[in-house]
Design a protein around this motif. Structure first.
Motif, PDB file in Angstrom:
ATOM      1  N   UNK A  92      68.512  42.202  23.474  1.00  0.00           N
ATOM      2  CA  UNK A  92      67.404  42.088  22.534  1.00  0.00           C
ATOM      3  C   UNK A  92      67.919  41.782  21.127  1.00  0.00           C
ATOM      4  N   UNK A  93      69.055  42.348  20.764  1.00  0.00           N
ATOM      5  CA  UNK A  93      69.672  42.030  19.474  1.00  0.00           C
ATOM      6  C   UNK A  93      69.997  40.544  19.406  1.00  0.00           C
ATOM      7  N   UNK A  94      70.567  40.021  20.478  1.00  0.00           N
ATOM      8  CA  UNK A  94      70.929  38.611  20.509  1.00  0.00           C
ATOM      9  C   UNK A  94      69.689  37.715  20.529  1.00  0.00           C
ATOM     10  N   UNK A  95      68.661  38.154  21.244  1.00  0.00           N
ATOM     11  CA  UNK A  95      67.427  37.383  21.295  1.00  0.00           C
ATOM     12  C   UNK A  95      66.812  37.245  19.902  1.00  0.00           C
ATOM     13  N   UNK A  96      66.831  38.332  19.147  1.00  0.00           N
ATOM     14  CA  UNK A  96      66.284  38.297  17.788  1.00  0.00           C
ATOM     15  C   UNK A  96      67.000  37.242  16.951  1.00  0.00           C
ATOM     16  N   UNK A 131      61.206  33.997   5.722  1.00  0.00           N
ATOM     17  CA  UNK A 131      60.960  35.363   6.198  1.00  0.00           C
ATOM     18  C   UNK A 131      59.684  35.431   7.039  1.00  0.00           C
ATOM     19  N   UNK A 132      58.625  34.786   6.587  1.00  0.00           N
ATOM     20  CA  UNK A 132      57.368  34.805   7.328  1.00  0.00           C
ATOM     21  C   UNK A 132      57.509  34.115   8.685  1.00  0.00           C
ATOM     22  N   UNK A 133      58.281  33.018   8.716  1.00  0.00           N
ATOM     23  CA  UNK A 133      58.529  32.339   9.992  1.00  0.00           C
ATOM     24  C   UNK A 133      59.198  33.282  10.984  1.00  0.00           C
ATOM     25  N   UNK A 134      60.274  33.933  10.516  1.00  0.00           N
ATOM     26  CA  UNK A 134      61.056  34.795  11.401  1.00  0.00           C
ATOM     27  C   UNK A 134      60.238  36.006  11.840  1.00  0.00           C
ATOM     28  N   UNK A 135      59.542  36.620  10.914  1.00  0.00           N
ATOM     29  CA  UNK A 135      58.715  37.780  11.260  1.00  0.00           C
ATOM     30  C   UNK A 135      57.671  37.404  12.309  1.00  0.00           C
ATOM     31  N   UNK A 136      57.109  36.216  12.180  1.00  0.00           N
ATOM     32  CA  UNK A 136      56.120  35.768  13.150  1.00  0.00           C
ATOM     33  C   UNK A 136      56.724  35.577  14.536  1.00  0.00           C
ATOM     34  N   UNK A 137      57.927  35.013  14.591  1.00  0.00           N
ATOM     35  CA  UNK A 137      58.578  34.794  15.885  1.00  0.00           C
ATOM     36  C   UNK A 137      58.981  36.110  16.535  1.00  0.00           C
ATOM     37  N   UNK A 138      59.484  37.043  15.735  1.00  0.00           N
ATOM     38  CA  UNK A 138      59.908  38.330  16.286  1.00  0.00           C
ATOM     39  C   UNK A 138      58.714  39.133  16.775  1.00  0.00           C
ATOM     40  N   UNK A 139      57.659  39.185  15.983  1.00  0.00           N
ATOM     41  CA  UNK A 139      56.482  39.967  16.382  1.00  0.00           C
ATOM     42  C   UNK A 139      55.744  39.319  17.545  1.00  0.00           C
ATOM     43  N   UNK A 140      55.888  37.987  17.683  1.00  0.00           N
ATOM     44  CA  UNK A 140      55.205  37.286  18.763  1.00  0.00           C
ATOM     45  C   UNK A 140      55.970  37.286  20.078  1.00  0.00           C
ATOM     46  N   UNK A 141      57.172  37.840  20.084  1.00  0.00           N
ATOM     47  CA  UNK A 141      57.987  37.873  21.309  1.00  0.00           C
ATOM     48  C   UNK A 141      57.633  39.100  22.144  1.00  0.00           C
ATOM     49  N   UNK A 142      57.129  38.868  23.352  1.00  0.00           N
ATOM     50  CA  UNK A 142      56.784  39.984  24.240  1.00  0.00           C
ATOM     51  C   UNK A 142      58.023  40.799  24.605  1.00  0.00           C
ATOM     52  N   UNK A 143      59.198  40.147  24.648  1.00  0.00           N
ATOM     53  CA  UNK A 143      60.428  40.842  25.034  1.00  0.00           C
ATOM     54  C   UNK A 143      60.903  41.801  23.950  1.00  0.00           C
ATOM     55  N   UNK A 144      60.466  41.556  22.711  1.00  0.00           N
ATOM     56  CA  UNK A 144      60.857  42.434  21.607  1.00  0.00           C
ATOM     57  C   UNK A 144      59.724  43.379  21.217  1.00  0.00           C
ATOM     58  N   UNK A 145      58.700  43.429  22.032  1.00  0.00           N
ATOM     59  CA  UNK A 145      57.541  44.265  21.739  1.00  0.00           C
ATOM     60  C   UNK A 145      57.961  45.724  21.546  1.00  0.00           C
ATOM     61  N   UNK A 146      57.566  46.292  20.426  1.00  0.00           N
ATOM     62  CA  UNK A 146      57.898  47.690  20.159  1.00  0.00           C
ATOM     63  C   UNK A 146      59.165  47.870  19.355  1.00  0.00           C
ATOM     64  N   UNK A 147      59.948  46.799  19.200  1.00  0.00           N
ATOM     65  CA  UNK A 147      61.179  46.901  18.411  1.00  0.00           C
ATOM     66  C   UNK A 147      60.831  46.921  16.922  1.00  0.00           C
ATOM     67  N   UNK A 148      61.469  47.808  16.200  1.00  0.00           N
ATOM     68  CA  UNK A 148      61.224  47.904  14.765  1.00  0.00           C
ATOM     69  C   UNK A 148      62.311  47.126  14.025  1.00  0.00           C
TER      70      UNK A 148
END
Length: 226
Positions: A123-127, A85-102
């Motif tokens: 963006x769904x697919x990128x996540x 979970x921590x790995x994935x959260x880090x990758x999602x929060x670190x993606x500029x393309x997903x910036x602002x996505x909750x």
């Protein structure tokens, strides 16, 4: 002349031996006409998806059913759910393309569950693509919703998608039919290659207003191809 079932199987076996991403995988291949079914095991989720990509890259393959199970190799240290979970959260929060996505991530027994909302299908697919890179993931359940800021009418979505495909290579997509209902795009017909198939899907996912895609295209190489 199209590849025979035996030739498709041989091409895939060669690809599997060559691709370093599949080291430790034990994948079985069944070919029925031009449809490939993959089964067996892979040491990671990334390897599982690599096997599917290899299958699609073989000439004349028109469909792929990926039934490969992720099973870490002997001696592999299991990754705890909270670590995944921590790995994935880090990758999602670190993606500029997903910036602002909750987005919300939960993990149970190695299966990642993605929740939340984004404003575009890509963006769904990128996540999901980012989550697939996490060490220890066995499976991904992508339940992210798509809520575009502006919602064009279905006919506008279809027109925009057809226009973009036409600008790319109108000959490759002359036998493609585009239907849109409530933001859901259905692509049907035939394209000459995996590259054309993949590109049509990519164009659709980036078309404003698209909520999901039903890609029913088949790959039909031009007659006379060696």
């Amino acid at each position: 002349m199209t590849n025979s079932e035996q030739q498709i199987g041989r091409d895939l076996a060669e690809l599997f031996r060559w691709d370093v991403r599949l080291e430790g995988a034990s994948i079985r291949v069944h070919v029925d006409d031009t449809c490939v079914t993959l089964s067996g095991t892979a040491p990671s989720y990334e390897a599982r998806m690599a096997a599917e990509a290899c299958a699609w890259s073989v000439p004349d393959v028109s469909c792929v059913d990926n039934e490969v199970v992720v099973r870490p190799v002997d001696g592999y240290d299991a990754v705890r759910d909270d670590e995944i979970r921590l790995q994935v959260e880090g990758m999602l929060s670190g993606s500029a393309k997903l910036n602002g996505s909750r987005l919300v991530v939960s993990v149970k027994n190695g299966e990642i569950h993605l929740h939340g909302m984004v404003d575009a299908l890509w963006k769904k697919r990128l996540a999901e693509e980012l989550a697939a890179q996490a060490r220890g993931v066995i499976r991904i359940s992508n339940r992210i919703g798509v809520a575009p800021g502006m919602v064009p009418e279905d006919k506008q979505i279809a027109a925009a998608l057809e226009e973009m495909l036409g600008k790319t290579n109108s000959r490759e997509y002359r036998n493609v039919d585009v239907q849109v209902e409530f933001g859901i795009v259905t692509l049907s017909g035939a394209v000459p290659s995996w590259e054309a198939f993949s590109h049509a899907d990519s164009v659709a996912e980036r078309t404003p207003g698209v909520l999901s895609i039903k890609n029913r295209l088949t790959i039909r190489p031009p007659e006379g191809r060696e």
